[in-house]
Design an enzyme around this catalytic site. Structure first.
Site, short mmCIF file in Angstrom:
data_model
loop_
_atom_site.label_atom_id
_atom_site.label_comp_id
_atom_site.label_asym_id
_atom_site.label_seq_id
_atom_site.Cartn_x
_atom_site.Cartn_y
_atom_site.Cartn_z
N THR A 72 3.35 -1.79 7.92
CA THR A 72 3.44 -1.28 9.36
C THR A 72 4.58 -2.13 10.35
O THR A 72 5.50 -1.46 10.99
CB THR A 72 2.22 -1.75 10.06
OG1 THR A 72 0.89 -1.29 9.33
CG2 THR A 72 1.94 -1.45 11.45
N ASN A 151 -1.30 9.17 1.92
CA ASN A 151 -2.55 8.22 1.76
C ASN A 151 -3.94 8.86 1.77
O ASN A 151 -4.90 8.21 1.33
CB ASN A 151 -2.54 6.97 2.56
CG ASN A 151 -2.80 7.48 4.00
OD1 ASN A 151 -1.68 8.04 4.44
ND2 ASN A 151 -3.61 7.18 4.70
N GLN A 179 1.99 4.17 -0.66
CA GLN A 179 1.14 4.45 -1.90
C GLN A 179 1.83 4.49 -3.41
O GLN A 179 1.22 5.03 -4.23
CB GLN A 179 0.43 5.94 -1.29
CG GLN A 179 -0.41 5.68 -0.11
CD GLN A 179 -1.66 4.75 -0.47
OE1 GLN A 179 -2.13 4.64 -1.52
NE2 GLN A 179 -2.12 4.14 0.67
N SER A 199 3.64 -2.54 1.01
CA SER A 199 2.72 -3.37 1.30
C SER A 199 2.02 -4.06 0.06
O SER A 199 1.70 -3.05 -0.65
CB SER A 199 1.54 -2.54 2.15
OG SER A 199 1.61 -3.52 3.31
N ALA A 200 2.30 -5.31 -0.36
CA ALA A 200 1.72 -5.86 -1.44
C ALA A 200 0.38 -5.58 -1.88
O ALA A 200 0.02 -5.26 -3.04
CB ALA A 200 1.88 -7.28 -1.45
N HIS A 201 -0.53 -5.36 -0.73
CA HIS A 201 -1.99 -5.35 -1.21
C HIS A 201 -2.35 -3.91 -1.77
O HIS A 201 -3.45 -3.76 -2.18
CB HIS A 201 -2.88 -5.59 0.20
CG HIS A 201 -2.63 -4.66 1.27
ND1 HIS A 201 -3.76 -3.74 1.57
CD2 HIS A 201 -1.87 -4.48 2.17
CE1 HIS A 201 -3.43 -2.96 2.44
NE2 HIS A 201 -2.33 -3.54 2.82
N THR A 237 8.92 -18.73 9.60
CA THR A 237 8.94 -19.53 8.26
C THR A 237 8.43 -18.56 7.31
O THR A 237 7.17 -17.85 7.74
CB THR A 237 8.18 -20.83 8.40
OG1 THR A 237 8.71 -21.68 9.27
CG2 THR A 237 8.10 -21.45 7.24
N CYS A 327 -8.51 3.31 8.32
CA CYS A 327 -8.99 2.88 9.59
C CYS A 327 -9.86 3.95 10.41
O CYS A 327 -10.54 3.52 11.41
CB CYS A 327 -7.65 2.74 10.28
SG CYS A 327 -6.25 4.24 9.98
N1 PLP Z 1 1.54 3.55 5.23
C1 PLP Z 1 0.63 4.13 4.53
C2 PLP Z 1 1.04 5.33 3.77
C3 PLP Z 1 -0.53 3.62 4.39
O1 PLP Z 1 -1.36 4.04 3.51
C4 PLP Z 1 -0.77 2.28 5.11
C5 PLP Z 1 -1.99 1.58 4.84
O2 PLP Z 1 -3.01 2.29 4.63
C6 PLP Z 1 0.22 1.77 5.86
C7 PLP Z 1 1.62 2.43 5.86
C8 PLP Z 1 0.14 0.36 6.48
O3 PLP Z 1 0.13 -0.65 5.63
P1 PLP Z 1 -0.16 -1.89 5.88
O4 PLP Z 1 -1.62 -1.81 6.66
O5 PLP Z 1 -0.34 -2.90 4.86
O6 PLP Z 1 0.85 -2.48 7.05
#
Ligand code: PLP
Length: 375
Positions: A72, A151, A179, A199-201, A237, A327
């Site tokens: 994000t 997503n 994704q 995004s690593a997660h 940091t 979300c």
């Molecule tokens: N973009 C896409 C396509 C996503 O699926 C997501 C998370 O669901 C994000 C952006 C946002 O990722 P983050 O919440 O790790 O910033």
């Protein structure tokens, strides 16, 4: 109680090797990377090795990777900077982008002299490339922002094709690859995209860390002001253990890509066949044959009044799936993505997003089907 996690587009289970790497860094490599002594230099070295490792996976140069707290933030940074620094006056995007892009673009539109155009979405959930070309044929300094893999429904954009069209019309191209990074090979020497984010997660790494790829030569100014970290582009940091964990997670994802993709595709195919067998009249949002291999969005042939309680019922049985994006789960608002492709009466019916990882098994799918039958 049995637990089945089928919500991997939302977040993923961290790999044990990643946890081990992070624990080591947390315990031993605690120096501040900005310090000039050996402790600091060691941490700085870890960051730069991680950057090189990520760049190697994507075939770009290490200087083109900027660490951020999440995707994000990376999306915000890029889109804002395109307006501020690259003097973009028009953004072309779509209504099926993640809110990290969609809401950012809408808010920036209200604050800046920038026009926003939405490229049409076809009933299949794919982007209308002819319409995109029409929009691009009108003069103006333009940023195209279109996601790689959706997503919610898993539709896949041809990055190569779109990037080439953008080049042809002299437009910048930003793509949200959250994704797809770590789940499909991307070669940034071949793909002429200007910006992408991760995004690593989402690829079995830690939460709270991501990165932006910014093509060499594109000069952006920082979102956060303060210190000189990340070439002054992202003060604060660095989260060394998260950065090292992300690099490890990406390396492992690409090492195991072929076998994991094959395995996960098999799970998806099995789910489709089981759903068709046990729920005549089932439909899919996005064609399962062409949508991304770890996402399946299914429209269940259940009466409308069951819509609200399906997720709850599955949750009670230990099954995690999602309605639309994470979300929005639990919210009564329909998914903004499904709203673009479904007729009003279908929008009221229950759609579920099932998203897989290599940690899932065929038994997980059987358990899901069994419990769907009880609804
Ligand atoms: N973009 C896409 C396509 C996503 O699926 C997501 C998370 O669901 C994000 C952006 C946002 O990722 P983050 O919440 O790790 O910033």
């Amino acid at each position: 109680m049995k637990k089945v996690y089928l919500d991997n587009a939302s977040t993923t289970q961290i790999r044990t090797e990643v946890v081990a790497e992070m624990a080591k860094v947390l315990a031993e490599d605690f120096g501040n990377p900005s310090s000039t002594h050996a402790f600091g230099r060691n941490s700085k070295n870890l960051i730069e090795l991680s950057r090189k490792s990520i760049a190697k996976s994507l075939n770009c140069s290490a200087q083109e990777i900027i660490f951020t707290s999440c995707a994000t933030e990376a999306n915000n940074f890029i889109i804002k900077s395109c307006i501020k620094d690259l003097k973009v006056t028009r953004i072309i995007t779509s209504k099926i982008e993640h809110h990290a892009v969609l809401h950012t673009v809408q808010i920036l539109q209200s604050q800046n002299p920038v026009t926003v155009e939405y490229v049409n979405v076809l009933p299949s959930g794919e982007i209308d490339i002819v319409h995109l070309t029409d929009l691009l044929s009108v003069e103006g300094k333009t940023l195209v922002s279109l996601m790689h893999v959706n997503n919610e429904i898993g539709t896949v954009l041809s990055l190569e094709r779109i990037a080439k069209i953008c080049k042809q019309y002299n437009a910048y191209f930003h793509t949200d690859t959250v994704q797809s990074i770590g789940k499909t090979a991307l070669d940034l020497q071949v793909l002429p995209v200007d910006f992408l984010v991760a995004s690593a997660h989402k690829f079995h790494g830690p939460k709270g860390i991501g990165f932006a790829f910014i093509r060499k030569g594109l000069v952006l100014t920082p979102l956060l002001l303060g210190g000189d970290q990340e070439k002054g582009l992202r003060a604060g940091t660095e989260s060394v253990h998260n950065i090292a964990g992300m690099a490890k997670a990406l390396e492992l994802s690409y090492t195991h890509l072929t076998e994991e993709e094959k395995y996960i595709s098999g799970l998806k195919e099995y789910t489709v066949s089981q759903l068709k067998t046990h729920f005549p009249g089932v439909r899919f949002n996005g064609d399962p044959a062409t949508t991304f291999y770890n996402i399946l969005n299914v429209l269940l042939p259940f009466p409308e009044e069951k819509t609200a309680m399906i997720l709850f019922h599955l949750d009670m049985k230990g099954i995690a799936v999602s309605r639309g994006s994470a979300c929005q789960s639990g919210s009564v608002k329909p998914s903004h993505v499904l709203a673009e492709i479904l007729a009003d009466e279908d929008l009221k019916k229950p759609s579920l997003r099932i998203s897989y990882s290599h940690y899932n098994t065929l038994e997980d799918i059987d358990y899901l089907i069994e419990n769907l039958k009880l609804i």
